[in-house]
Enzyme design. Structure first.
Site, PDB file in Angstrom:
ATOM      1  N   ARG A   1      -3.199  10.224  -8.387  1.00 41.73           N
ATOM      2  CA  ARG A   1      -2.768   8.916  -7.893  1.00 41.73           C
ATOM      3  C   ARG A   1      -3.588   7.854  -8.615  1.00 41.73           C
ATOM      4  NH1 ARG A   1      -6.308   6.588  -4.031  1.00 41.73           N
ATOM      5  NH2 ARG A   1      -4.609   5.265  -3.308  1.00 41.73           N
TER       6      ARG A   1
ATOM      7  N   HIS B   1     -14.747   7.604   3.660  1.00 51.59           N
ATOM      8  CA  HIS B   1     -13.762   6.537   3.631  1.00 51.59           C
ATOM      9  C   HIS B   1     -13.985   5.536   4.754  1.00 51.59           C
ATOM     10  CE1 HIS B   1     -11.153   9.392   1.185  1.00 51.59           C
ATOM     11  NE2 HIS B   1     -11.203   8.296   0.459  1.00 51.59           N
TER      12      HIS B   1
ATOM     13  N   GLU C   1      -8.354   3.302 -11.600  1.00 52.28           N
ATOM     14  CA  GLU C   1      -8.852   4.678 -11.556  1.00 52.28           C
ATOM     15  C   GLU C   1      -7.668   5.633 -11.487  1.00 52.28           C
ATOM     16  OE1 GLU C   1     -11.160   4.688  -7.998  1.00 52.28           O
ATOM     17  OE2 GLU C   1     -12.896   3.729  -8.936  1.00 52.28           O
TER      18      GLU C   1
ATOM     19  N   TYR D   1       0.838  -1.200   0.000  1.00 49.24           N
ATOM     20  CA  TYR D   1       0.000   0.000   0.000  1.00 49.24           C
ATOM     21  C   TYR D   1       0.875   1.253   0.000  1.00 49.24           C
ATOM     22  CZ  TYR D   1      -3.232   3.646   1.025  1.00 49.24           C
ATOM     23  OH  TYR D   1      -3.946   4.808   0.931  1.00 49.24           O
TER      24      TYR D   1
ATOM     25  N   ASN E   1      -5.760   4.128  -8.283  1.00 45.75           N
ATOM     26  CA  ASN E   1      -6.473   3.214  -7.408  1.00 45.75           C
ATOM     27  C   ASN E   1      -6.904   2.050  -8.291  1.00 45.75           C
ATOM     28  OD1 ASN E   1      -7.575   2.580  -4.887  1.00 45.75           O
ATOM     29  ND2 ASN E   1      -9.605   3.281  -5.513  1.00 45.75           N
TER      30      ASN E   1
ATOM     31  N   TYR F   1     -12.258  -6.510   1.015  1.00 43.51           N
ATOM     32  CA  TYR F   1     -12.780  -5.174   0.710  1.00 43.51           C
ATOM     33  C   TYR F   1     -12.989  -4.983  -0.790  1.00 43.51           C
ATOM     34  CZ  TYR F   1     -12.843  -0.106   0.162  1.00 43.51           C
ATOM     35  OH  TYR F   1     -13.156   1.177  -0.195  1.00 43.51           O
ATOM     36  N   LYS F   2     -12.055  -5.514  -1.606  1.00 37.80           N
ATOM     37  CA  LYS F   2     -12.198  -5.378  -3.051  1.00 37.80           C
ATOM     38  C   LYS F   2     -12.991  -6.535  -3.652  1.00 37.80           C
ATOM     39  CE  LYS F   2      -7.864  -2.730  -3.648  1.00 37.80           C
ATOM     40  NZ  LYS F   2      -8.156  -1.359  -4.124  1.00 37.80           N
TER      41      LYS F   2
END
Lengths: 321, 346, 200
Positions: free
Chosen positions: B223, B193, B265, B37, B225, B316-317
């Site tokens: 950035r 978030h 993204e 991360y 994602n 989470y994904k």
């Protein structure tokens, strides 16, 4: 990492608007359009005085949508100051070229407010000028209470009254007039926000008055950035490089390290934004915290310092830089 | 640069795919062979020619079809585009920023003429020719954010800055990776978030917020994602989850190369000058595993990264149902050779 | 228990008296009334004289008298339902000046409704004092049909509008005063975990 994009400007106009206050108008050096900005914004003006580099923040007082020029007002602070305002008053004239940052806003009007009450003292009027310009355009509800020492010392009284009419209330100290803040704040509709800008004692008084009248902290705002105060010389030790840098009495830690080629992070340079927060590894004695960013526990803890504003009495301080 | 716009679908028959030149400019997000991360923010300055970073807002061959899909989403669910009342100045800021950028960067496709507040906007690919008065809502067929949002690839949200927080008070969100604008509008940075695992404890969001509160005019950042999607479906909203959710159980070793897509993204953050708001652009890129492995470096790296994902992230994904199948299929493209650092193809 | 790893899930710090407020408006239900009594016991008569309590619940005559006596000299009004209490609150806020302070004690839906009402008068949620008492029941918005299901005590729950089975998330919207409900069996229809009564 340094703070901001800089733009080269040329001074197009200088006017003495009150005893110790001059108004400056800047245009882009190539006459390119300047950025539009939001009411309450300020810019940093970079000043080279001999071998000293100073960057002072000044509120923008011009119309936010006027991209042809920016206007600021500078109060001459007298000989016991660091010299930034002295420089502006004595060394800057029509034609002088300077660098300025892009506008930065740490004092915007709250968009959710039903009504705005502005309280200004002396040069503290400046951020409100761009704010009122913006709010007027949005047909928002506001009133201004502006305290001046006298009409000679207070700038823009006539201008403000002619532009905003009865929304402007002027209080002349030389006539014994004081801002009746208690009665003003005692009679405001729910959803009103108060904003104060001026000398520190005035800000403290206004904040306390609001609190005692039951205004929640969320509805009370102040612009409290100021120039770094003077003090004794001391030494800064940089933990990462091992270097020792002397800080002169009139310099902030940030200015001292920059003079020695260290590129420390910063933004507003007025103690308000938090960007220059630096870790303290060791220190002789207490830190004089002059910023408006750290919390009380953080100040007492002594592990953090805002290097644009704060100092120590004497000896040395070792920073995580 | 001449763009040929594809005529393709992001639902039902899913005719979407990338041309070879589009494959090579895909913003592959993994810079090393294991997952790690990082906040990975960098200045959003003009990137290499032809890359997705070249311009402030990237237009590619999927432009026309994506805008068609967006219009369908908005017709079916107008709640995907919302703006709280105080955000009108920010909406105009967004329109100005995007129109001036697109006209500057793609002069063959877009033209903007301005005479004071009288603006004339031409969008050739979508056949739009619009005269309007900047600042006057009733001179446009939609409010400014929706108006320009319907003509720009990617989702957008507008954050009001107040009380040392950012508040998502407006957005046009039709291609999200599973979050609801209607639910999140009005939340602050930590709140929207809220569901993200791990990062809160590490102080990631506190540092990110402090950084964003000081974001300046003229100095945007960006950035990457990423997540994964079954089929090149743009509208993977929670609103329609009960319709697309079962796609996740349809992955087999035979179809995983074609059906499973990496969804990246490219996120941009821009300080808006007149409102002091922050605009968040979320530009999505979809590529099937089959197309990804045509770039050998990516074929080697992707299985290595997928194999090292922490369980909370897999959860989470929502990669759980098909991760093993994907790694299996990809492993034939991983000969164990070393890969160069950075995400770009060799 | 109102603790979660989800940062959008609100935390209610507890009631404390604002001694500078010109007027204190407190909305509570039967469970929250205990917190209100405790608050007034901690504060002085000056605070109480500036306070009005709106009890959004049906109480027995005996209980009403006891409560009124407990919190005197604060004023008290009894309203049969939460929506009646919120309507009354709005009536007062319509004419209120700055210096008013809002307090809410009771279930989350009650607290959420008070915060929602305050927002319409530009009262920042941080200015409102809140304390959770009593049931953990939730108000849930179905992300699919946007309908609200009230008094949710179980997870999952059936949406009272569209009938989907919803997982109740800890993701909370202050604007909607509700938690998010998402279809729990979207991937494998019918694959629904056991219903647990975890928000009683």
């Amino acid at each position: 990492m340094s703070g901001s994009l800089l733009r080269r400007v040329r001074v197009a106009e200088v006017e003495r608007v009150a005893n110790r206050i001059k108004r400056f108008r800047f245009v882009d050096i190539d006459n390119a359009p300047l950025s539009v900005f939001s009411g309450g914004s300020h810019i940093s003006v970079v000043m080279h005085s001999g071998d000293r580099l100073m960057r002072n923040p000044y509120s923008l007082m011009s119309s936010p949508i006027d991209t042809s020029s920016y206007q600021i007002s500078v109060l001459h602070c007298g000989d016991d100051s660091r010299g930034g305002s002295k420089f502006m008053h004595e060394n800057v004239a029509v034609g002088t070229e300077l660098e300025i940052s892009e506008p930065l806003n740490l004092f915007p009007p709250v968009k959710l407010a039903k009504r705005h009450v502005f309280v200004a003292g002396g040069i503290g009027i400046t951020p409100f000028m761009s704010m009122m310009n913006e709010l007027d355009g949005l047909h928002a509800d506001f009133e201004m209470h502006y305290g001046v020492r006298s009409l000679d010392e207070g700038a823009y009284c006539k201008y403000l009254q002619s532009r905003y009419g009865s929304r402007i209330n002027i209080y002349r100290q030389d006539m014994g007039q004081v801002i009746p803040l208690e009665s003003i704040l005692g009679d405001q509709r729910l959803g009103t926000h108060m904003y104060v800008c001026g000398p520190k004692p005035m800000i403290d008084w206004a904040l306390q008055t609001a609190e005692l009248l039951g205004w929640p902290a969320e509805n009370v705002h102040s612009e409290q950035f100021s120039a770094p105060p003077l003090g004794n010389p001391f030494v800064v030790k940089l933990a990462k490089s091992g270097r020792e840098i002397p800080v002169k009495g009139h310099q902030s830690i940030l200015e001292a390290v920059e003079e020695h080629g260290v590129d420390a992070p910063f933004l507003c340079r007025g103690g308000a934004c938090g960007q220059c927060e630096t870790g303290v590894i060791a220190c002789d004695g207490y830190i004089q915290h002059n910023d408006h960013f750290l919390t009380e526990p953080e100040r007492v803890g002594g592990k953090k310092i805002m290097i644009c504003m704060s100092r120590i009495q004497t000896g040395s301080i070792t920073l995580d830089l | 640069m001449t763009l040929t716009f594809k005529d393709e679908t992001f639902r039902d028959d899913f005719t979407y795919s990338n041309s070879p030149s589009t494959i090579r400019r895909f913003p592959f997000p993994f810079i090393e062979d294991k997952y790690r991360y990082s906040v990975n923010i960098e200045p959003h300055t003009p990137g290499p020619k032809g890359s997705v970073y070249e311009y402030a807002f990237d237009i590619d061959e999927h432009y026309v079809s994506e805008m068609r899909d967006r219009a369908m989403v908005l017709d079916a669910d107008p709640g995907r585009c919302q703006a709280l009342a105080h955000m009108m100045p920010a909406q105009w800021d967004m329109l100005e920023l995007i129109m001036t950028s697109l006209a500057r960067d793609y002069p063959d496709l877009f033209t903007l003429e301005r005479d004071g507040a009288h603006w004339h906007w031409i969008n050739r690919p979508l056949g739009i020719d619009q005269k309007f008065t900047f600042g006057e809502v009733n001179t446009l067929p939609y409010e400014p954010m929706e108006y320009i949002g319907r003509q720009t690839q990617g989702d957008f949200s507008l954050q009001d800055q107040r009380d040392n927080q950012l508040w998502m008070d407006a957005g046009i969100i039709t291609s999200q990776a599973d979050w609801s604008l209607d639910f999140d509008v009005g939340m602050n940075f930590f709140e929207w978030h809220g569901p993200v695992p791990l990062a809160h404890e590490a102080g990631v969001f506190e540092r990110a917020l402090k950084f964003l509160l000081n974001l300046q005019i003229g100095s945007p950042v960006r950035r990457l994602n990423w997540t994964m999607t079954i089929n090149p479906r743009l509208d993977t909203s929670p609103e329609n989850y009960h319709k697309w959710g079962k796609d996740r159980t349809t992955i087999t070793p035979e179809n995983v190369g074609k059906k499973l897509h990496l969804r990246v993204e490219l996120q941009g953050l821009f300080r808006l000058p007149r409102s002091n708001a922050i605009m968040f652009s979320i530009r999505g890129y979809l590529m099937s595993l089959e197309q990804i492995v045509t770039v050998p470096k990516w074929g080697r790296r992707l299985p290595r990264v997928l194999a090292t994902l922490p369980p909370e992230l897999v959860d989470y994904k929502a990669l759980g149902r098909y991760r093993a199948t994907a790694i299996d299929w990809l492993s034939k493209y991983d000969d164990g050779a070393p890969t160069s650092p950075g995400g770009g193809p060799d | 228990m109102t603790i979660s790893t989800n940062k959008s899930r609100p935390i209610y710090p507890g009631l404390s008296p604002d001694l500078n407020a010109r007027s204190n408006l407190i909305v509570c239900d039967k469970a929250g009334a205990a917190a209100v009594s405790e608050l007034l016991a901690r504060a002085d008569a000056t605070f109480a004289k500036r306070t009005t309590v709106f009890v959004a619940d049906t109480l027995s005559d005996g209980d009403m008298t006891t409560l009124a006596t407990d919190i005197a000299p604060a004023a008290i009004e009894f309203l049969p339902t939460l929506s009646a209490a919120i309507a009354r609150l709005r009536e007062i806020l319509d004419a209120a000046p700055m210096g008013v302070r809002l307090y809410a004690a009771g279930t989350e839906p009650l607290i959420g409704s008070v915060v929602q009402a305050g927002a319409d008068y530009s009262i920042d949620h941080l200015s409102i004092k809140t304390e959770h008492r009593g049931s953990l029941m939730r108000r849930v918005q179905c992300v699919h049909c946007k309908g609200f299901t009230e008094n949710v005590t179980t997870n999952p729950v059936t949406c009272s509008h569209c009938g989907l089975t919803l997982m109740v998330r800890d993701h909370y919207s202050r604007r909607l005063a509700a938690f998010q409900g998402v279809c729990i069996d979207a991937e494998v229809p019918g694959d629904v975990p056991e219903t647990e009564a975890i928000y009683q």
